[in-house]
Scaffold this active site. Structure first.
Site, PDB file in Angstrom:
ATOM      1  N   ASP A  22       7.674  -0.122  -3.487  1.00  0.00           N
ATOM      2  CA  ASP A  22       6.769  -1.067  -4.155  1.00  0.00           C
ATOM      3  C   ASP A  22       7.522  -2.190  -4.870  1.00  0.00           C
ATOM      4  OD1 ASP A  22       4.342  -0.140  -3.332  1.00  0.00           O
ATOM      5  OD2 ASP A  22       3.870   0.979  -5.145  1.00  0.00           O
ATOM      6  N   ASN A  61       2.928   7.049  -3.342  1.00  0.00           N
ATOM      7  CA  ASN A  61       2.993   5.819  -2.563  1.00  0.00           C
ATOM      8  C   ASN A  61       2.395   6.086  -1.189  1.00  0.00           C
ATOM      9  OD1 ASN A  61       3.297   3.179  -1.979  1.00  0.00           O
ATOM     10  ND2 ASN A  61       5.453   3.287  -1.438  1.00  0.00           N
ATOM     11  N   THR A 118      -0.346   8.570  -7.362  1.00  0.00           N
ATOM     12  CA  THR A 118       0.171   8.345  -6.018  1.00  0.00           C
ATOM     13  C   THR A 118       1.584   8.858  -5.825  1.00  0.00           C
ATOM     14  OG1 THR A 118       0.412   6.654  -4.309  1.00  0.00           O
ATOM     15  CG2 THR A 118       1.141   6.041  -6.495  1.00  0.00           C
ATOM     16  N   SER A 173       2.659  -2.131  -9.288  1.00  0.00           N
ATOM     17  CA  SER A 173       1.621  -1.326  -8.624  1.00  0.00           C
ATOM     18  C   SER A 173       0.372  -2.167  -8.405  1.00  0.00           C
ATOM     19  CB  SER A 173       1.293  -0.137  -9.524  1.00  0.00           C
ATOM     20  OG  SER A 173       0.172   0.554  -9.050  1.00  0.00           O
ATOM     21  N   SER A 174      -0.523  -1.645  -7.585  1.00  0.00           N
ATOM     22  CA  SER A 174      -1.854  -2.256  -7.438  1.00  0.00           C
ATOM     23  C   SER A 174      -2.935  -1.339  -7.990  1.00  0.00           C
ATOM     24  CB  SER A 174      -2.154  -2.521  -5.960  1.00  0.00           C
ATOM     25  OG  SER A 174      -1.237  -3.430  -5.425  1.00  0.00           O
ATOM     26  N   ARG A 223       3.820   5.577 -14.429  1.00  0.00           N
ATOM     27  CA  ARG A 223       4.411   5.057 -13.205  1.00  0.00           C
ATOM     28  C   ARG A 223       5.853   5.542 -13.101  1.00  0.00           C
ATOM     29  NH1 ARG A 223       3.146   2.910  -8.292  1.00  0.00           N
ATOM     30  NH2 ARG A 223       4.159   0.929  -7.868  1.00  0.00           N
ATOM     31  N   THR A 232      -2.713   6.781  -1.936  1.00  0.00           N
ATOM     32  CA  THR A 232      -2.850   6.974  -3.365  1.00  0.00           C
ATOM     33  C   THR A 232      -4.155   7.753  -3.498  1.00  0.00           C
ATOM     34  OG1 THR A 232      -1.669   4.955  -3.699  1.00  0.00           O
ATOM     35  CG2 THR A 232      -3.223   5.535  -5.439  1.00  0.00           C
ATOM     36  N   GLY A 253      -5.299   2.783  -1.763  1.00  0.00           N
ATOM     37  CA  GLY A 253      -5.304   1.722  -0.750  1.00  0.00           C
ATOM     38  C   GLY A 253      -4.283   0.624  -0.933  1.00  0.00           C
ATOM     39  N   GLY A 254      -3.186   0.865  -1.691  1.00  0.00           N
ATOM     40  CA  GLY A 254      -2.187  -0.202  -1.874  1.00  0.00           C
ATOM     41  C   GLY A 254      -2.909  -1.431  -2.441  1.00  0.00           C
TER      42      GLY A 254
HETATM   43  N1  GLY Z   1       2.013   2.716  -4.383  1.00  0.00           N
HETATM   44  C1  GLY Z   1       0.901   1.868  -4.332  1.00  0.00           C
HETATM   45  C2  GLY Z   1       0.669   1.137  -5.599  1.00  0.00           C
HETATM   46  O1  GLY Z   1       1.075   1.576  -6.656  1.00  0.00           O
HETATM   47  O2  GLY Z   1       0.106   0.067  -5.557  1.00  0.00           O
END
Ligand code: GLY
Length: 600
Positions: A451, A429, A427, A480-481, A115, A409, A502-503
């Site tokens: 984020d 983002n 990603t 993050s998701s 990340r 992503t 998809g966030g």
């Molecule tokens: N940038 C989207 C995530 O990491 O959730």
């Protein structure tokens, strides 16, 4: 009956760019539902399989499998090819998470956290004006949105530590695609033609040179050649990942971001480290779910929701819904899930509770204490389950604990013929990240800083809010998701490899595919293709893709759920399911234009 959780400590293990400190995460064995008989064991696959969001990237991964590479080699080849053919999200200038699950080697599954991190000098003050008011989009469009990229170090570490082939072989398909060009697909052509994207990319001039002719975007089928990116990839082979940190590309990143008014310095790049973490482990219906810990919230939310749902009578509810359909004279069409308003109500309320915890408790565990033990404790989850009533409850609060992703992503899943699995989400983002391209090297930088919960209560681009746990701090990773996940059969054998862009919808997309496959026994294609819903606590409404049965929507409304049917698509799941005794089945989400391909 739920089984009591057992917890085992995992430690941050050193690797080539690993963190210079140790911290402990806890792998949680959450509840398991009824015991299943696994006497009929899954066989290891006879042919490897790659699934990604672009057919040329999938092809690159399969080529590497065919050249004797394993799932890690193929995942890295696919991810690098995505940098070229899927610049909306494939990247060198972003970051991500990968989970590596070796088959029968005696080694533990590993998560690589690559990340992005916040530059040391970045603070929330950078995102407010003189009056102290939040400036919308500053964390998305400008140089201040750029986090220190993790992808070069992360992809290299994954390949070096787990791969079999030399790196120069694995990167080759990407270099060829960049040097020789590839036909632009309709999805990329549409994305580049969008007026907002065009404005953002043309602003700095650099991305404009690469993707546009003047201000004209390429049409589908036109060949896009990227010599600057090919050069960057060649330098990657020659000089290793350091070229992006302490080398000439790193210098270009820092200088160009600063020239635009950003605060990313050379020291931010040289101090970047990939973290090697223990996988987060939980159980659902006798299956072992291996997924990623913080700084992604994805794994925690996935395990919380599955754990919560495990205690509801989903099977009874499914059988009752199927029986009702027969009685009504409208039996379910083949492949459809026997869903009921009651079951969907449980799905939605479980997501709401998990996202409430996400907003309050989750952040980078090197900066804040993330109460994993509490969040994943089966006993606490049972208590949360009991709190779910018959009606929607938008007033739920985050768990009280002792310790006080446009959607661009991208995800890829690989299973090799030895049964090793790699699930990787990466990603920039939002689509094309910050739109800011590193001069001379042809790749885009992320806007991952969005984020963070920049100001308490101010939603980010995904409408997510957060607090102290996810506040900006220099060197910290934004929450993050991303939810790359591997499911094993209770033993060593991989049953499913999946993930999604998809966030926050990544989390709900992954949950729903698992539920549809494992509870509603849909085929993988039906489970991935079925309409999705999403609930993230704040805002309080539940979004539904088009295509849901209107009667089910009414059943949710009857339970006081605020429902919004949205035109946009949720996630793009890239999944592999290993059929008993057969070749794996791969499905690339029909919402986008990816592909699944087995070794020939
Ligand atoms: N940038 C989207 C995530 O990491 O959730």
């Amino acid at each position: 009956m739920n089984r009591l959780a057992s917890f085992s400590p995992g430690v941050c293990r050193p690797n080539s760019r690993s963190a210079p400190f140790a911290f402990v995460l806890f792998a949680c064995t959450a509840c398991a539902a009824p015991t299943f008989d696994f006497s009929e064991r899954w066989e290891t696959p006879r042919r490897g399989m790659v699934v990604s969001e672009h057919p040329l990237a999938t092809e690159a991964g399969v080529l590497i499998l065919e050249q004797g590479g394993n799932a890690a080699d193929a995942a890295v080849a696919t991810a690098l090819a995505l940098c070229v053919v899927y610049p909306q999200a494939g990247n060198l200038g972003g970051g991500g998470f990968a989970i590596w699950v070796p088959h029968d080697t005696g080694e533990e599954p590993t998560v690589l956290d690559f990340r992005e991190t916040a530059p040391a000098e970045l603070t929330a003050e950078h995102f407010v004006d003189e009056k102290g008011e939040f400036v919308p989009r500053r964390s998305l469009d400008g140089p201040l949105g750029v986090g220190v990229p993790g992808s070069p170090a992360g992809l290299f570490a994954l390949q070096e530590e787990q791969g079999r082939l030399p790196f120069r072989k694995v990167i080759q398909p990407a270099i060829r695609l960049a040097r020789e060009g590839f036909p632009v697909d309709p999805f990329l052509a549409r994305a580049l033609a969008q007026s907002r994207t065009r404005r953002r990319l043309l602003q700095g001039g650099m991305a404009g040179e690469v993707f546009y002719r003047g201000d004209k975007s390429p049409g589908a089928g036109e060949v896009l050649v990227q010599p600057q990116l090919a050069h960057a990839l060649e330098l990657f082979v020659e000089r290793g990942p350091d070229v992006f940190y302490s080398g000439i590309i790193g210098q270009a990143i820092a200088e160009s971001v600063q020239a635009e008014g950003g605060v990313l310095r050379a020291e931010d790049l040289t101090s970047y480290r990939v973290n090697s973490l223990s996988a987060l482990v939980g159980w659902f219906r006798g299956l072992e779910i291996l997924t990623v810990p913080p700084p992604s919230s994805g794994g925690v939310a996935l395990l919380q929701v599955l754990s919560m749902l495990d205690g509801f009578p989903l099977d009874e509810e499914r059988e009752a819904a199927a029986a009702r359909a027969v009685e009504s004279g409208n039996p379910l069409p083949p492949g459809a899930a026997a869903l009921s308003g009651r079951a969907l109500h449980w799905w939605v309320e479980a997501m709401r509770l998990a996202f409430a915890d996400r907003a309050e408790h989750l952040g980078d565990p090197r900066f804040v204490e993330v109460p994993l033990y509490d969040l994943l404790s089966p006993e606490r989850i049972s208590r949360r389950r009991v709190s779910v009533g018959e009606l929607a409850n938008p007033g739920v609060l985050p768990m009280q604990v002792r310790a006080r992703e446009s959607n661009d992503t991208t995800h890829l899943s690989v299973l090799d013929s030895d049964g090793n699995a790699c699930s990787l989400t990466t990603t920039l983002n939002t689509s094309f990240g910050s739109g800011f391209m590193v001069p001379g090297y042809g790749f885009l930088l992320n806007n991952e800083i969005d984020d963070f919960a920049i100001l308490s209560g101010i939603p980010n681009t995904y409408g997510l809010i957060g607090g102290r746990a996810n506040a900006i701090e220099g060197g910290k990773r934004p929450l993050s998701s991303m939810t790359p996940t591997v499911i094993r059969d209770g033993g060593q054998v991989v049953r499913m490899v999946l993930g999604s862009p998809g966030g926050p919808r990544i989390i709900s997309s992954v949950i729903q595919v698992i539920l549809r496959k494992e509870v509603y026994q849909q085929s993988l294609a039906d489970a991935v293709g079925a309409p999705r819903l999403h609930q993230q606590w704040n805002p309080p409404y539940t979004s539904l893709e088009e295509g849901w049965d209107p009667q089910l929507i009414q059943r949710l409304r009857d339970r006081h759920h605020e429902i919004r049917v949205v035109e946009s698509k949720m996630g793009s799941v890239q999944a592999i399911f290993c059929e008993v005794g057969g070749d794996p089945v791969g499905v690339s989400d029909p919402r986008r234009s990816g592909s699944a391909l087995a070794e020939r």
